[in-house]
Each structure stands twice: as structure tokens, then as C-alpha cells.
Design an enzyme around this catalytic site. Structure first.
Site, PDB file in Angstrom:
ATOM      1  N   ASN A 321     -20.812 -73.881  -3.988  1.00 55.71           N
ATOM      2  CA  ASN A 321     -21.340 -75.206  -4.324  1.00 55.71           C
ATOM      3  C   ASN A 321     -22.520 -75.603  -3.443  1.00 55.71           C
ATOM      4  OD1 ASN A 321     -19.420 -75.692  -6.395  1.00 55.71           O
ATOM      5  ND2 ASN A 321     -17.900 -76.285  -4.854  1.00 55.71           N
ATOM      6  N   HIS A 323     -22.800 -76.051  -0.248  1.00 58.99           N
ATOM      7  CA  HIS A 323     -22.599 -76.849   0.961  1.00 58.99           C
ATOM      8  C   HIS A 323     -21.698 -76.086   1.917  1.00 58.99           C
ATOM      9  CE1 HIS A 323     -19.120 -79.020  -1.308  1.00 58.99           C
ATOM     10  NE2 HIS A 323     -18.684 -77.919  -0.757  1.00 58.99           N
ATOM     11  N   CYS A 358     -22.519 -81.279   4.459  1.00 61.13           N
ATOM     12  CA  CYS A 358     -23.463 -80.639   5.378  1.00 61.13           C
ATOM     13  C   CYS A 358     -24.176 -79.550   4.595  1.00 61.13           C
ATOM     14  CB  CYS A 358     -22.733 -80.046   6.580  1.00 61.13           C
ATOM     15  SG  CYS A 358     -23.795 -79.158   7.724  1.00 61.13           S
TER      16      CYS A 358
END
Length: 424
Positions: A321, A323, A358
Site C-alpha cells: 500500500n 506506506h 509514514c
């Protein structure tokens, strides 16, 4: 015997040498006639030495078949005066005896099969009988997914026990395999088909982990996981990790998940179609870990004891995904834990609250603070509690957490909390 017969079928054996007089000489003083007639009688030849004996075999009449004499050797005359010539030398009649070769091959295969059947292929450990390949299976009427993991040598740390990251990876792997074995895995990373149609993904908002004992190299752990509803737009997933040989509880974990739009990166409600997909797998049971509802205080440069800066994710830290994987956050948080605590204590439990994503280009800071300032000799102290914050350099909070530490090699007295009946 079989090998000799097979070899003789291919290799011709040279006949004994004969002298010029047509006699075959042996190691004894006599001589053997070089030719024998059709009836088995020796052909008379002149003796070259008066001291030698002439050998004459008893003649026997050859048998008759339908009035015809048989058993006449090639190149000799019969009583009827017909001279038989040897058959022409062709490729076919010079081939080896294939029956002998086939017998040799059959014997070799039978011997190999016997040795194969004598081998003991039974697994030595009873846990391998349950899940020999570690693929996992759905148990308890389809509500609980169970999978075994063997602790590898590269998964242990300086204390010769499995690292916290290893345990977290086991939790994540069983969660995804649960969705896959239930037939709900779509194109996404743990997303169902209906979620994929709407570009929805699961994101974790809170994780609580209690570690009663760490497995060591070579141990086989059994991980059970199940899901339950959490409010109107959330889902709870629990894990129970046990020693597959003794059944002792090693780790318990509980997490909360919500949906997020993959394109807008905003939280979304659970659509009715998705609820119908996953609703049948929900278990009606309390969390396996009691909810720690204490508010996590905010750390800053003034209240933190240790600050690690310049933390950047690597390409291998990203999931599908795009991240940072939530397991990586645990490693970053422990980077700022005081070294004396790491040397004398082990992590007994943690509570993590995830605030934002993040990304690949993020630069982070890890802050830690020991709550009990009155700790003297850490080697002889009791439990220690620390607070943590993982933030961007710009100031945005990524993860807030609380960790509990106990002295290493301390006696473990069972596990706190009540286990759900479905996994007992």
C-alpha cells in the site's frame, strides 16, 4: 549374479586357444579333441605323441521329432547327408539378450523400492502432524485461523530469544492468511473483493501486546487469530500465541482496525456490502487483552530522556500500500529505549496508537522517557514503564506508545487476563 548375467549379454567371451593339431591343451598331460560330431562322438585324429591318451565320448542318438532328427550342430552333416550351414550374421541376431538386461534392471528397482519403504518418514514432533508445512488452517467451526511458525536462527536476538519484530511479523502473517483461507482476499493487501471495488484498505489504529515468555531458536509456536466487531465502523482482531509442544501461552495481542480510501488517504465507513462479506466471521467474545484506556501523554524535546533523529524508511520497509509497515514502527520506537534497560530488562508489553501514515520520503524522530525516575539499580528493580513518541521532523505525530519492561530471566507466573473460550 544379475550383474554378471547382464554383463555377459553384452561382452563376448573368448574361446580357449587351440594348438595347430586341432586339439585343445589343458594344464594336465592329456588333450581334448577339438571337434565333436553330431552324435557327441569325438572325431578321431592322429596323436602327435604316443604318451597322450585319446578321449572318446559315449555316443547318444539324437532325439526325433515327427521322424526328423534334431539337435544337429551347425556346420555338420546329418545321417541324411544334408549339410547345415550356420545362419548369416546380422545385426538382429547379434543383439544382447534383452531378457537378462530387463531382469537386472528389475532387480535394481526392487532393491531400491525396498530400501525406500524401510525409511522412516514419520515426523518426530507431534506439532508437525498438525500443520506439517506451516500453511495454516481454519478451526473451530470456521471462526479461528491457526498457523504454526518455527523460530529461525536469524529471528533471534542477543538474548537468544525471538525478537519483538519476529512476533509482530507472525501476527501480521496470520491475519493475512486468515483472510486468504476464508476466500475473502481480493487484489489488495488483505482487502476483500468488495473493498477492492471501492479502493478501500485496512489500517490499524491501536495495538496492544502482552508477552509472557519469548520463544527460542528451534521452538514451534502456534498462532490463533480471530476477528470481532468494534463499534459501527471498526473491526477488532485478536491473537493468541502458544508453545505448540506444551500449550503454554506466550503472547496475547489485540488490535483495532478501520477502513481508509486508498486514493484520498481518508478514513471511510464500512460499506454494507463489505459488512456482509466479513460479518459471518465475527466472533462474539471480549478482547483477549484488557483495554488500556489510559491517555498517553505527549512527549517533546523537554520531557524526553532520549531522542533519536534522522530515521528514514528504506524501500524494503514499505508494504504493497506504499506506506511503512506497522511492524517497522516497533523497531524505531525501541531504538530510543535506554541502553541499561535493554541490557537488563525485556519487553513485557506495549500499547501503540497509530496517528498517521509514514511515507517513503519521511524523516522521523524517536523520543523515549522513563516514567519512574526513582529507579536505582535497574538489574534488581521491578517493572519499568516507558513512554514513546515517533514523529516527523516537521512535528506531526506518527505513533504514540507505552512499554512495560521486566527483569530478564524473571519467573513468569501465568498470564493475566481471561482467555476466550473459543481458543482455550
Amino acid at each position: 549374479m544379475v550383474t554378471t548375467a547382464a554383463t555377459s549379454a553384452f561382452l563376448s567371451i573368448a574361446s580357449p586357444a587351440s594348438d595347430s593339431s586341432g586339439k585343445i591343451t589343458g594344464k594336465i598331460g592329456g588333450s581334448i579333441p577339438a571337434s565333436i560330431d553330431a552324435r557327441g562322438a569325438s572325431v578321431k585324429t592322429k596323436s602327435t605323441s604316443s604318451g597322450r591318451l585319446q578321449v572318446k565320448a559315449n555316443a547318444q542318438a539324437p532325439p526325433k521329432v515327427n521322424g526328423t532328427k534334431v539337435g544337429v550342430m551347425d556346420g555338420l552333416k546329418t545321417d541324411d547327408g544334408v549339410t547345415l550351414s550356420p545362419p548369416p550374421r546380422t545385426f538382429i541376431n547379434q543383439l544382447p539378450d534383452w531378457s537378462m538386461l530387463l531382469a537386472a534392471i528389475t532387480t535394481i528397482f526392487l532393491a531400491a523400492e525396498k530400501q525406500w519403504m524401510m525409511l522412516d518418514w514419520k515426523p518426530k514432533r507431534p506439532d508437525m502432524l498438525v500443520d506439517p508445512f506451516g500453511l495454516g488452517r481454519i478451526v473451530q467451526d470456521g471462526f479461528i485461523f491457526r498457523q504454526n511458525f518455527s523460530i529461525r536462527s536469524y529471528e533471534i536476538g542477543a538474548d537468544r530469544t525471538a525478537s519483538v519484530e519476529t512476533l509482530m511479523n507472525h501476527l501480521q502473517e496470520t491475519a493475512l492468511n486468515h483472510v486468504k483461507n476464508a476466500g475473502l482476499l481480493g487484489d489488495g493487501f488483505g482487502s476483500t473483493p468488495e473493498m477492492c471495488k471501492r479502493n478501500l484498505i485496512w489500517v490499524v489504529t491501536k495495538m496492544q501486546v502482552v508477552v509472557d515468555r519469548y520463544p527460542t531458536w528451534g521452538d514451534v509456536v502456534q498462532v490463533d487469530t480471530w476477528v470481532a466487531a468494534s463499534g459501527k465502523n471498526g473491526m477488532r482482531r485478536d491473537w493468541l500465541v502458544r508453545d505448540s509442544n506444551t500449550g503454554d501461552v506466550l503472547t496475547r495481542a489485540s488490535s483495532l482496525w478501520v477502513m481508509m480510501n486508498k486514493e484520498t488517504r481518508r478514513l471511510a465507513k464500512i460499506p454494507d456490502e463489505v459488512r456482509e462479506e466479513i460479518g459471518g466471521y465475527f466472533v462474539d467474545s471480549p478482547p483477549i487483552v484488557d483495554d488500556d484506556s489510559r491517555k498517553l501523554p505527549k512527549l517533546d524535546d523537554n520531557t524526553a530522556d532520549i531522542i533519536h533523529t534522522g530515521l528514514t524508511p528504506r524501500w524494503s520497509d514499505l508494504d504493497v500500500n506504499q506506506h511503512v509497515n506497522n511492524v517497522k514502527y516497533v523497531g524505531w520506537i525501541l531504538e530510543s529505549a535506554p541502553l541499561p534497560i535493554l541490557e537488563t530488562h525485556e519487553l513485557a508489553g506495549m500499547t501503540l496508537e497509530y496517528r498517521r501514515e509514514c511515507m517513503r520520503d519521511s524523516v522521523l524522530q524517536s523520543l523515549s522517557c522513563v516514567v519512574d525516575k526513582g529507579v536505582g539499580d535497574l538489574a534488581n528493580s521491578g517493572l519499568i514503564e516507558c513512554q514513546h513518541l515517533l514523529r516527523l521532523e516537521s512535528g506531526g505525530e506518527i505513533v504514540k506508545g507505552r512499554t512495560k519492561w521486566r527483569p530478564k530471566y524473571a519467573n513468569r507466573i501465568g498470564s493475566s487476563g481471561q482467555l476466550p473460550a473459543e481458543s482455550a
